[in-house]
Design a protein around this motif. Structure first.
Motif, PDB file in Angstrom:
ATOM      1  N   LYS A 258      -6.441  -4.088 -22.756  1.00  0.00           N
ATOM      2  CA  LYS A 258      -6.887  -3.019 -21.924  1.00  0.00           C
ATOM      3  C   LYS A 258      -7.475  -3.768 -20.845  1.00  0.00           C
ATOM      4  O   LYS A 258      -8.179  -5.056 -20.859  1.00  0.00           O
ATOM      5  N   LEU A 259      -7.661  -2.786 -19.582  1.00  0.00           N
ATOM      6  CA  LEU A 259      -8.387  -3.562 -18.249  1.00  0.00           C
ATOM      7  C   LEU A 259      -9.840  -2.924 -18.469  1.00  0.00           C
ATOM      8  O   LEU A 259     -10.274  -1.768 -18.063  1.00  0.00           O
ATOM      9  N   SER A 260     -10.839  -3.991 -18.915  1.00  0.00           N
ATOM     10  CA  SER A 260     -12.100  -3.512 -18.932  1.00  0.00           C
ATOM     11  C   SER A 260     -12.849  -3.664 -17.483  1.00  0.00           C
ATOM     12  O   SER A 260     -12.282  -4.193 -16.434  1.00  0.00           O
ATOM     13  N   PRO A 261     -13.935  -2.756 -17.294  1.00  0.00           N
ATOM     14  CA  PRO A 261     -14.522  -2.911 -15.947  1.00  0.00           C
ATOM     15  C   PRO A 261     -14.967  -4.401 -15.488  1.00  0.00           C
ATOM     16  O   PRO A 261     -14.656  -4.769 -14.421  1.00  0.00           O
ATOM     17  N   PHE A 262     -15.315  -5.107 -16.384  1.00  0.00           N
ATOM     18  CA  PHE A 262     -15.241  -6.567 -15.969  1.00  0.00           C
ATOM     19  C   PHE A 262     -14.291  -7.424 -15.593  1.00  0.00           C
ATOM     20  O   PHE A 262     -14.155  -8.114 -14.483  1.00  0.00           O
ATOM     21  N   ALA A 263     -13.180  -7.043 -16.280  1.00  0.00           N
ATOM     22  CA  ALA A 263     -11.666  -7.606 -15.713  1.00  0.00           C
ATOM     23  C   ALA A 263     -11.393  -6.902 -14.355  1.00  0.00           C
ATOM     24  O   ALA A 263     -11.009  -7.703 -13.628  1.00  0.00           O
ATOM     25  N   VAL A 264     -11.554  -5.792 -13.942  1.00  0.00           N
ATOM     26  CA  VAL A 264     -11.461  -5.392 -12.895  1.00  0.00           C
ATOM     27  C   VAL A 264     -12.134  -5.969 -11.710  1.00  0.00           C
ATOM     28  O   VAL A 264     -11.587  -6.073 -10.769  1.00  0.00           O
ATOM     29  N   GLU A 265     -13.386  -6.030 -12.211  1.00  0.00           N
ATOM     30  CA  GLU A 265     -14.379  -6.709 -11.209  1.00  0.00           C
ATOM     31  C   GLU A 265     -13.908  -8.048 -10.900  1.00  0.00           C
ATOM     32  O   GLU A 265     -13.829  -8.576  -9.735  1.00  0.00           O
ATOM     33  N   GLU A 266     -13.497  -8.835 -12.007  1.00  0.00           N
ATOM     34  CA  GLU A 266     -13.046 -10.247 -11.817  1.00  0.00           C
ATOM     35  C   GLU A 266     -11.800 -10.287 -10.962  1.00  0.00           C
ATOM     36  O   GLU A 266     -11.491 -11.118  -9.945  1.00  0.00           O
ATOM     37  N   TYR A 267     -10.964  -9.195 -11.126  1.00  0.00           N
ATOM     38  CA  TYR A 267      -9.562  -9.216 -10.390  1.00  0.00           C
ATOM     39  C   TYR A 267     -10.132  -8.968  -8.937  1.00  0.00           C
ATOM     40  O   TYR A 267      -9.241  -9.601  -8.003  1.00  0.00           O
ATOM     41  N   GLN A 268     -10.899  -7.847  -8.655  1.00  0.00           N
ATOM     42  CA  GLN A 268     -11.125  -7.590  -7.174  1.00  0.00           C
ATOM     43  C   GLN A 268     -11.624  -8.891  -6.676  1.00  0.00           C
ATOM     44  O   GLN A 268     -11.265  -8.993  -5.316  1.00  0.00           O
ATOM     45  N   SER A 269     -12.569  -9.685  -7.128  1.00  0.00           N
ATOM     46  CA  SER A 269     -12.976 -10.836  -6.425  1.00  0.00           C
ATOM     47  C   SER A 269     -12.222 -11.823  -6.253  1.00  0.00           C
ATOM     48  O   SER A 269     -12.307 -12.495  -5.322  1.00  0.00           O
ATOM     49  N   LEU A 270     -11.012 -11.814  -6.889  1.00  0.00           N
ATOM     50  CA  LEU A 270      -9.878 -12.760  -6.604  1.00  0.00           C
ATOM     51  C   LEU A 270      -8.641 -12.212  -5.766  1.00  0.00           C
ATOM     52  O   LEU A 270      -7.738 -12.868  -5.439  1.00  0.00           O
ATOM     53  N   CYS A 271      -8.722 -10.876  -5.381  1.00  0.00           N
ATOM     54  CA  CYS A 271      -7.740 -10.294  -4.662  1.00  0.00           C
ATOM     55  C   CYS A 271      -7.852 -10.362  -3.266  1.00  0.00           C
ATOM     56  O   CYS A 271      -8.775  -9.878  -2.566  1.00  0.00           O
ATOM     57  N   ALA A 272      -6.777 -11.149  -2.591  1.00  0.00           N
ATOM     58  CA  ALA A 272      -6.774 -11.415  -1.241  1.00  0.00           C
ATOM     59  C   ALA A 272      -6.374 -10.007  -0.299  1.00  0.00           C
ATOM     60  O   ALA A 272      -6.670 -10.209   0.850  1.00  0.00           O
ATOM     61  N   THR A 273      -6.005  -9.225  -1.131  1.00  0.00           N
ATOM     62  CA  THR A 273      -5.496  -8.034  -0.282  1.00  0.00           C
ATOM     63  C   THR A 273      -6.708  -7.079   0.073  1.00  0.00           C
ATOM     64  O   THR A 273      -6.516  -6.641   1.008  1.00  0.00           O
ATOM     65  N   VAL A 274      -7.695  -7.104  -0.904  1.00  0.00           N
ATOM     66  CA  VAL A 274      -8.921  -6.217  -0.603  1.00  0.00           C
ATOM     67  C   VAL A 274      -9.537  -6.510   0.831  1.00  0.00           C
ATOM     68  O   VAL A 274      -9.826  -7.763   0.952  1.00  0.00           O
ATOM     69  N   GLY A 275      -9.880  -5.608   1.624  1.00  0.00           N
ATOM     70  CA  GLY A 275     -10.394  -6.229   2.693  1.00  0.00           C
ATOM     71  C   GLY A 275      -9.668  -6.376   3.895  1.00  0.00           C
ATOM     72  O   GLY A 275      -9.843  -6.542   5.074  1.00  0.00           O
ATOM     73  N   ARG A 276      -8.482  -6.158   3.637  1.00  0.00           N
ATOM     74  CA  ARG A 276      -7.246  -6.255   4.830  1.00  0.00           C
ATOM     75  C   ARG A 276      -6.589  -5.178   5.132  1.00  0.00           C
ATOM     76  O   ARG A 276      -6.341  -4.193   4.117  1.00  0.00           O
ATOM     77  N   SER A 277      -5.925  -5.190   6.206  1.00  0.00           N
ATOM     78  CA  SER A 277      -4.895  -4.215   6.761  1.00  0.00           C
ATOM     79  C   SER A 277      -3.874  -4.112   6.000  1.00  0.00           C
ATOM     80  O   SER A 277      -3.063  -5.440   5.802  1.00  0.00           O
ATOM     81  N   VAL A 278      -3.233  -3.192   5.540  1.00  0.00           N
ATOM     82  CA  VAL A 278      -2.153  -3.173   4.774  1.00  0.00           C
ATOM     83  C   VAL A 278      -1.068  -2.021   5.190  1.00  0.00           C
ATOM     84  O   VAL A 278      -1.514  -0.921   5.939  1.00  0.00           O
ATOM     85  N   THR A 279       0.136  -2.122   4.872  1.00  0.00           N
ATOM     86  CA  THR A 279       1.263  -1.124   5.149  1.00  0.00           C
ATOM     87  C   THR A 279       2.002  -0.973   3.646  1.00  0.00           C
ATOM     88  O   THR A 279       2.167  -1.939   3.071  1.00  0.00           O
ATOM     89  N   PHE A 280       2.160   0.441   3.431  1.00  0.00           N
ATOM     90  CA  PHE A 280       2.757   0.585   2.122  1.00  0.00           C
ATOM     91  C   PHE A 280       3.702   1.911   2.407  1.00  0.00           C
ATOM     92  O   PHE A 280       3.715   2.441   3.482  1.00  0.00           O
ATOM     93  N   THR A 281       4.495   1.984   1.463  1.00  0.00           N
ATOM     94  CA  THR A 281       6.000   2.930   1.574  1.00  0.00           C
ATOM     95  C   THR A 281       5.283   4.190   0.652  1.00  0.00           C
ATOM     96  O   THR A 281       5.277   3.760  -0.485  1.00  0.00           O
ATOM     97  N   ARG A 282       5.659   5.352   1.020  1.00  0.00           N
ATOM     98  CA  ARG A 282       5.583   6.640   0.172  1.00  0.00           C
ATOM     99  C   ARG A 282       6.534   7.307   0.680  1.00  0.00           C
ATOM    100  O   ARG A 282       6.713   7.726   1.650  1.00  0.00           O
ATOM    101  N   GLY A 283       7.561   7.571  -0.260  1.00  0.00           N
ATOM    102  CA  GLY A 283       8.743   8.164  -0.081  1.00  0.00           C
ATOM    103  C   GLY A 283       9.501   7.394   1.005  1.00  0.00           C
ATOM    104  O   GLY A 283       9.869   6.205   0.952  1.00  0.00           O
ATOM    105  N   SER A 284      10.068   8.132   2.139  1.00  0.00           N
ATOM    106  CA  SER A 284      10.592   7.464   3.372  1.00  0.00           C
ATOM    107  C   SER A 284       9.580   7.064   4.406  1.00  0.00           C
ATOM    108  O   SER A 284      10.064   6.564   5.270  1.00  0.00           O
ATOM    109  N   ARG A 285       8.238   7.055   4.109  1.00  0.00           N
ATOM    110  CA  ARG A 285       7.214   6.965   5.199  1.00  0.00           C
ATOM    111  C   ARG A 285       6.596   5.550   5.057  1.00  0.00           C
ATOM    112  O   ARG A 285       6.248   5.242   3.883  1.00  0.00           O
ATOM    113  N   ARG A 286       6.368   4.944   6.053  1.00  0.00           N
ATOM    114  CA  ARG A 286       5.397   3.731   6.092  1.00  0.00           C
ATOM    115  C   ARG A 286       4.053   4.128   6.348  1.00  0.00           C
ATOM    116  O   ARG A 286       3.999   4.823   7.600  1.00  0.00           O
TER     117      ARG A 286
END
Ligand code: BTN
Length: 323
Positions: A258-286
């Motif tokens: 299970k993903l506990s709130p503590f694990a989410v917090e730990e994950y977020q603190s190690l996640c280099a994606t957070v705080g950056r500009s991103v591009t993702f695909t939804r259907g055929s749209r970027r």
């Protein structure tokens, strides 16, 4: 007698074991013991021999092998069955066959070479002989398929924490579970599931760590790195695997997948994606946005240009400044 049986006689001792003791334990002649010792030496085991004292196992070969992994392994469930292969197409595909045949919870398969390694989103994964660590872990949790999603962030968290501690590198997670150093990828993770309508049969987590590559092929060189390139050091793959499995056991089994709130917090603190500009695909749209955090289920929270928030839970996310 298998050579593996000789190694078993050296388990839990750093002392000399006489040729006669070995011969008695294994039910063979001293001549057969000597032949077995020679065979092990030719496979990279350093075995000292002193007349009238016997043999002593000084060190294991530096490539992947069961006795060396077991010597460092501190887990109870993950690795309870362990197979080391010389070569295989994909450890994920191999372990799925074992899974369909009913192999136990916590089975691990690791290989010295993978010839048809699989990446996420249908991509391929390269791992040359003894340059990369490629392994898969099979778990049989008693959960419904919709509860299995936590394994992806938990695997990322476990592998990132273990690599940080084992290597001293400032490893980060690129959502959902690439492990990066700086702007380059050090490790990829592919999770797969076999399930009935209402119950998971088994989950497979496949991990590929770039360990000893000095160069990468041209098509990935701009975005791939290895432990050797980052540190200038050679890491023992047996000890590295044991460390990774320990952390996976801690994150998967202790948290009941299970993903506990503590694990989410730990994950977020190690996640280099957070705080950056991103591009993702939804259907055929970027779609462009800003990654602002990790949601309770491990999804990436993205703020769009109109200020609205959306959660992304799968697919490819390109991160500005990374890849
Ligand atoms: C990715 O980043 O796209 C995931 C790569 C996962 C590679 C590992 S290597 C061991 C296991 N066996 C496979 O075929 N793939 C995973």
């Amino acid at each position: 007698m298998k050579n593996q049986d000789i190694l078993q006689c050296f388990a839990n001792t750093t002392e000399y074991v006489s040729g006669q003791t070995l011969a008695d334990k294994l039910g063979v002649s001293r001549q057969a013991v000597w032949k077995g010792i020679e065979a092990l030496r030719s496979r990279g085991y350093d075995i000292e021999s002193i007349p009238r004292r016997g043999y002593r196992l000084v060190s294991f070969p530096s490539f992947l092998n069961v006795p060396a992994i077991r010597a460092s392994l501190e887990t109870k469930v993950i690795g309870s069955r362990l197979e080391v292969l010389d070569t295989v197409g994909s450890t994920n595909d191999y372990i799925k066959v074992l899974g369909s045949d009913g192999c136990q919870n916590g089975t691990v398969v690791v290989t010295r070479e993978q010839t048809k390694g699989k990446g996420r989103l249908g991509r391929s994964w390269q791992s040359e002989k003894d340059e990369a660590l490629a392994f898969s872990v099979l778990l049989r949790p008693r959960i419904a398929p919709h509860e299995a999603g936590a394994i992806t962030p938990l695997a990322g968290l476990a592998v990132c924490k273990a690599l940080r501690e084992f290597t001293g590198l400032d490893c980060k997670i690129k959502w959902p579970n690439d492990i990066i150093v700086g702007r380059k990828k050090l490790c990829g993770i592919l999770t797969e599931m076999s399930a009935e309508f209402d119950a998971v049969e088994f989950l497979v987590t496949g991990v590929g760590v770039n360990v000893d590559q000095a160069v990468f092929s041209e098509n990935i060189a701009y975005k791939a790195t290895s432990l050797l390139l980052e540190t200038g050091r050679h890491f023992d793959p047996n000890q590295l695997l044991a460390r990774l499995l320990r952390q996976m056991e801690e994150e998967f089994i202790s948290n009941d997948l299970k993903l506990s709130p503590f694990a989410v917090e730990e994950y977020q603190s190690l996640c280099a994606t957070v705080g950056r500009s991103v591009t993702f695909t939804r259907g055929s749209r970027r779609i462009n946005g800003m990654a602002v955090g990790i949601a309770d289920g491990g999804e990436l929270k993205i703020m769009l240009s109109n200020g609205s928030l959306c959660n992304v839970n799968s697919g490819e996310v390109t991160v500005q400044g990374i890849y």
